[in-house]
Design an enzyme around this catalytic site. Sequence first.
Site, PDB file in Angstrom:
ATOM      1  N   LYS A 157       0.846  -1.191   0.000  1.00  4.72           N
ATOM      2  CA  LYS A 157       0.000   0.000   0.000  1.00  4.72           C
ATOM      3  C   LYS A 157       0.882   1.242   0.000  1.00  4.72           C
ATOM      4  O   LYS A 157       1.845   1.338   0.751  1.00  4.72           O
ATOM      5  CB  LYS A 157      -0.923  -0.006   1.226  1.00  4.72           C
ATOM      6  CG  LYS A 157      -2.036  -1.042   1.134  1.00  4.72           C
ATOM      7  CD  LYS A 157      -2.953  -1.003   2.351  1.00  4.72           C
ATOM      8  CE  LYS A 157      -4.078  -2.027   2.202  1.00  4.72           C
ATOM      9  NZ  LYS A 157      -4.971  -2.054   3.394  1.00  4.72           N
ATOM     10  N   SER A 195      12.280  -8.028  -4.307  1.00  3.31           N
ATOM     11  CA  SER A 195      13.729  -8.182  -4.188  1.00  3.31           C
ATOM     12  C   SER A 195      14.074  -9.337  -3.258  1.00  3.31           C
ATOM     13  O   SER A 195      13.291  -9.712  -2.372  1.00  3.31           O
ATOM     14  CB  SER A 195      14.359  -6.890  -3.660  1.00  3.31           C
ATOM     15  OG  SER A 195      14.071  -6.715  -2.280  1.00  3.31           O
ATOM     16  N   HIS A 220      14.149 -17.057  -8.931  1.00  6.58           N
ATOM     17  CA  HIS A 220      15.508 -17.077  -8.418  1.00  6.58           C
ATOM     18  C   HIS A 220      15.488 -17.977  -7.192  1.00  6.58           C
ATOM     19  O   HIS A 220      14.520 -17.987  -6.437  1.00  6.58           O
ATOM     20  CB  HIS A 220      15.918 -15.650  -8.038  1.00  6.58           C
ATOM     21  CG  HIS A 220      17.362 -15.467  -7.727  1.00  6.58           C
ATOM     22  ND1 HIS A 220      18.325 -16.414  -8.022  1.00  6.58           N
ATOM     23  CD2 HIS A 220      18.028 -14.438  -7.145  1.00  6.58           C
ATOM     24  CE1 HIS A 220      19.504 -15.956  -7.633  1.00  6.58           C
ATOM     25  NE2 HIS A 220      19.347 -14.772  -7.092  1.00  6.58           N
ATOM     26  N   GLU A 313      26.110 -13.425 -12.273  1.00  2.00           N
ATOM     27  CA  GLU A 313      25.930 -11.983 -12.420  1.00  2.00           C
ATOM     28  C   GLU A 313      27.082 -11.205 -11.782  1.00  2.00           C
ATOM     29  O   GLU A 313      27.349 -10.058 -12.160  1.00  2.00           O
ATOM     30  CB  GLU A 313      24.576 -11.561 -11.854  1.00  2.00           C
ATOM     31  CG  GLU A 313      24.363 -11.835 -10.400  1.00  2.00           C
ATOM     32  CD  GLU A 313      22.898 -11.902  -9.997  1.00  2.00           C
ATOM     33  OE1 GLU A 313      22.044 -12.048 -10.894  1.00  2.00           O
ATOM     34  OE2 GLU A 313      22.592 -11.811  -8.781  1.00  2.00           O
TER      35      GLU A 313
END
Length: 591
Positions: A157, A195, A220, A313
Site C-alpha cells: 500500500k 527483491s 531465483h 551476475e
Amino acid sequence: MAAATSSIAPSLSCPSPSSSSKTLWSSKARTLALPNIGFLSSSSKSLRSLTATVAGNGATGSSLAARMVSSSAVKAPVSLDFETSVFKKEKVSLAGYEEYIVRGGRDLFKHLPDAFKGIKQIGVIGWGSQGPAQAQNLRDSLVEAKSDIVVKIGLRKGSRSFEEARAAGFTEESGTLGDIWETIAGSDLVLLLISDAAQADNYEKIFSHMKPNSILGLSHGFLLGHLQSSGLDFPKNISVVAVCPKGMGPSVRRLYVQGKEINGAGINASFAVHQDVDGRAADVALGWSVALGSPFTFATTLEQEYRSDIFGERGILLGAVHGIVESLFRRYTENGMSEDLAYKNTVECITGTISRTISTQGMLAVYNSLSEEGKKDFETAYSASFYPCMEILYECYEDVQSGSEIRSVVLAGRRFYEKEGLPAFPMGNIDQTRMWKVGERVRKSRPAGDLGPLYPFTAGVYVALMMAQIEILRKKGHSYSEIINESVIESVDSLNPFMHARGVSFMVDNCSTTARLGSRKWAPRFDYILTQQALVAVDSGAAINRDLISNFFSDPVHGAIEVCAQLRPTVDISVPADADFVRPELRQSSN
C-alpha cells in the site's frame, strides 16, 4: 499427499508416466562416466596432436596449468529428467551429456489452460525488474489462449509502482491490481518477484498468507539459500517451483513483443520443481515458462540455480565485464590510445562485434576471424588473464555456496534505510567517471547498426574470462545448459546489448537488486586483479601458456554452444537509447 522434495541427483532415465500422477519429477540417481572435458587430459589423438603442434613454438605452460590438465571434475554435471502430460519433452546432447528441454513458441499457448488446470488467479508480487515483464507476458499469452485466468499484481500500500502497473493496464477496478497480502491470499499461483532482501525479511508473513495446496513460484533460488542458511525450509502444504529467465526483465518483455509475429521469441529459462504436493508442479512451471515466451526451457534444481545465477551476475554477466572494460580502458589510454578509440576497443568491441560473433558462431569464431598478428595478441591476453580471472571467480562461487554472499545481500538491503543512528546508504552511480562520459560522446557519433571494432587483446581477456567461468561451473557440477546460459547466452544476447545502447549503468541497473549489488561489489576485484597480475605479466614478457591455448581450441563446450545456438531467440534484441521498456528511472532519450 505429502510434499515431495526433488533431489539434486543426476538422472538420464525417462520413466513411464505414473497412472496415479500426471506429472512426476524424476530424481533417480545414475552414475555418469565423465568424459575428458575442458582442461582435462585427453586420450584423443586429435587433441594430442593439436597440443603437440601448438606447444612446439617454444613457450611452455605453468605448473598450475599442468595440475589443471591432470585434474578431474569435482562431480558430474547435474542432468534432471522430468515428466509432463502437457508439453513435448525433447532430449539434447551437450558435450556428451544428455539433457531434456521443452521448446517454446506461441503455437503452444493453446496448451496453457491445461498446464494451469485448477488455477484461477496468478498473483505477481512486485514491480521491479522481472515483475512488469512477467505480468504482461503472462496476461497477453493467456488472452491469446482464450483463458479466463486472472493475472493480478500485488504491491505494498502506498507503493509508487501502482502508477506504473496502472499504465501497463492493471487496475483495481478490473481486479488485476491490489494489496500484496490480499493478492497472495487470493492466488492459486503466487509469483514472488520482490527483491531477494525483501523476500528474506518477509517470507514468514508471505507463507502464512498462502492457501494450502497453492503454488509458490520463484524466479531465483535466493530464498532457498537464505532458508538453508537458517536451517529452515518451505512449508510442506504448498508446492514450490521456479522459472528463471536467463536475462533481465526488460529483455524478457522486449523479445516477447518483438517476436509476436514470428511464433514467439523471448529469453531462455531454467525451471525447477523443489516441492510438489499434488503432482501438478512441473506442468505449471513449464506453462509459466512457455507463457513468458522462452525459446527453450531446461531443468535445474533450485539450489543449482541460485548458485549459478548469483555467481554468474557477479562474473561475466555484469561485475566482471565491468571490471574488464575499466581496467583495459585505463591501460589503453595510459599507453597513448585516444579516449574515444579506447572506449571503442573495450566496451564497443565486447558489446558489439564480440557479442554478435559469439551469439551466432561461438567463441572460436572470434579467434578465427583475427589476423595472424591479432591471434598472437589474443593468445597473449588469454594466457595472462585466465588464471587471475579464475581466482576471483572461484572465490565468488564459494562465497555464494557457503551462504556468505547471500547474507551480504540481505545486510546491504537493510543498509538502504536509516538504522542504529546511522544514515541510509542506497546504491550510488557507476557511470559518472571519465570513461563513461567518453562513452556518451562515442555513442552520439556512432552510425546506426555499428557494432564497433574487433580488438584482439580485448577479445583475449574477455574470452579468457568466459572460459574461466565455464570451467568453475563445470567443476562444481552444473549442467551444460545451465553453464552455457549463465556464462554465454545471457551475456551476449540479453545483457551486453544494454551496455552497447547506453553504458554500464543501463545494463547493470535494469537488473535485480541482488545483481546490482553484486556487480558493484565484485567489479573492482576483477579490475584490480587484471591490472595487478594479468597486465603486469604481459608487460614483463611472460611466456604464453600453451596448455591453456590448446585446451581452449579443443574444449567440448564449443560443440555444446553450437547446439544451444540453434535454440536461441528467433530475433536479436533491439535496445534503442530511448527504450520505454526499462526501469522508469532509466528512461531518457539522451546518451
